[in-house]
Design a protein around this motif. Structure first.
Motif, short mmCIF file in Angstrom:
data_model
loop_
_atom_site.label_atom_id
_atom_site.label_comp_id
_atom_site.label_asym_id
_atom_site.label_seq_id
_atom_site.Cartn_x
_atom_site.Cartn_y
_atom_site.Cartn_z
N PHE A 97 0.83 -1.05 0.06
CA PHE A 97 0.09 0.02 0.19
C PHE A 97 0.99 1.29 -0.08
N VAL A 98 0.39 2.40 -0.47
CA VAL A 98 0.77 3.70 -0.29
C VAL A 98 -0.23 4.56 0.54
N SER A 99 0.37 5.40 1.20
CA SER A 99 -0.55 6.34 2.06
C SER A 99 0.02 7.56 2.31
N LEU A 100 -1.03 8.63 2.52
CA LEU A 100 -0.66 9.83 3.05
C LEU A 100 -0.06 10.03 4.22
N THR A 101 0.66 10.86 4.81
CA THR A 101 1.41 11.17 5.95
C THR A 101 0.31 11.55 7.05
N GLU A 102 0.57 11.42 8.37
CA GLU A 102 -0.35 11.56 9.23
C GLU A 102 -0.67 12.99 9.34
N GLY A 103 -1.99 13.34 9.61
CA GLY A 103 -2.48 14.58 9.80
C GLY A 103 -3.80 14.90 8.74
N PHE A 104 -3.76 14.12 7.59
CA PHE A 104 -4.50 14.12 6.71
C PHE A 104 -5.83 13.42 6.94
N ALA A 105 -6.97 13.76 6.85
CA ALA A 105 -8.36 13.05 6.92
C ALA A 105 -8.37 11.83 6.33
N THR A 106 -7.69 11.67 5.15
CA THR A 106 -7.88 10.35 4.29
C THR A 106 -6.91 9.28 4.77
N TYR A 107 -5.80 9.72 5.36
CA TYR A 107 -5.00 9.09 6.29
C TYR A 107 -5.77 8.42 7.60
N ASP A 108 -6.60 9.21 8.31
CA ASP A 108 -7.33 8.83 9.26
C ASP A 108 -8.25 7.87 9.00
N SER A 109 -8.96 7.82 7.89
CA SER A 109 -9.98 6.93 7.27
C SER A 109 -9.18 5.43 6.93
N PHE A 110 -7.81 5.89 6.29
CA PHE A 110 -6.98 4.59 5.89
C PHE A 110 -6.81 3.73 7.19
#
Length: 304
Positions: free
Chosen positions: A200-213
């Motif tokens: 997987f690839v992911s956004l860094t912490e702090g993004f709403a999409t990261y929280d959903s992930f």
């Protein structure tokens, strides 16, 4: 202890009454302007005279006539009124209240549709107000709101932020994002628990999409193998497009996906939703610019 200064007992209200009396010419018209009684006006002028410790008015029949001393004090009061007005305006502009510009923060994922709609609607409602846009993660935007660096933010509703008011715009949910040639692209739904061996690839912490992930994988009961983190959602989509790994993306990105990326629904038990809203400090809820933004949001609700 030293005695109080001679002007300690003079109030702004008394000076306002003085100006109203001087500019209207009599007690009745001054009371009408101030929306008070003649008795209250007379009492305030008498208190001002006592505080000044000099004669400001003389009685001529039933009329109260200002002396040259009152004329001079009125000139000073007018200057104070002007300076106070300038100071209030400058203070509000520094704080962003009713300024000739409005600073809107936004998550990157909202720049394709929500931001243009909001900016256009704002231009129609307040054409003299300039709009500035700052982009960032949900955490960045929340910090900027609290620091006064932005006036409002298009973002996922922050959790347990009692100092923040928000106007919901739409609901969104996370989808499984995979390259078009992968087996996932042909599935009607993706069972996240079957993806233990997937990269997987992911956004860094702090993004709403990261929280959903993170929340979706918490429900799935395992920590995903992360091939790479990135700091914006468009780079994240390009990593999926290049087959670096799969990810989870909000449905609002469907219209701007790279050609090689497909969004597939997750099984119901793994679906994570976000509420996207216009957020602002509760202390700013009467700001005319923010009231205009709120009106635009309400008019646009459901269009995204």
């Amino acid at each position: 202890m030293s005695a109080p200064a001679a002007d300690d007992d003079i109030t702004l209200r008394q000076l306002q009454v003085l100006l109203a009396f001087m500019e209207t010419g009599n007690l009745a018209r001054a009371a009408e302007r101030l929306q008070t009684s003649v008795v209250s006006v007379h009492r305030a002028l008498h208190a001002l005279e006592e505080a000044m410790r000099c004669v400001l008015f003389r009685q001529e029949g039933r009329n109260l006539v200002p002396t040259p001393a009152a004329q001079r004090l009125a000139e000073t009061a007018r200057e104070m009124r002007r300076l106070l007005g300038d100071g209030v305006r400058a203070t509000r502009e520094i704080a962003g209240y009713a300024a000739d510009r409005v600073r809107i923060g936004s998550m990157y994922s909202l720049t394709s549709r929500a931001v243009p709609a909001l900016v256009l609607g704002m231009k129609q409602r307040r054409p003299t107000v300039q709009t500035e846009l700052l982009l960032g993660s949900n955490a960045d935007l929340l910090a900027k709101l609290r620091d006064g660096a932005i006036d409002a933010a298009l973002m996922a509703v922050p959790v347990a932020a009692t100092d923040i008011e928000y106007e919901p715009m739409f609901e969104d949910e996370a989808f499984f994002a995979a390259p078009a040639q992968s087996a996932y692209a042909a599935m009607p739904e993706v069972d996240l628990s079957a993806c233990v061996d997937e990269r997987f690839v992911s956004l860094t912490e702090g993004f709403a999409t990261y929280d959903s992930f993170v929340e979706a994988f918490r429900i799935a009961g395992f920590a995903p193998q992360i091939a790479m983190h990135t700091g914006d959602i468009f780079s994240l989509m390009n990593l999926v497009d290049g087959s670096v790994g799969c990810t989870l993306l909000p449905g609002r990105m469907r219209t701007v996906l790279p050609p090689n990326v497909r969004l597939v629904p997750l099984l119901a038990r793994y679906r994570v939703r976000q509420t996207i809203a216009l957020s602002f400090l509760r202390s700013r809820e009467r700001d005319p610019n923010l009231l205009a933004l709120l009106a635009v949001c309400r008019a646009s609700r459901g269009r995204f």
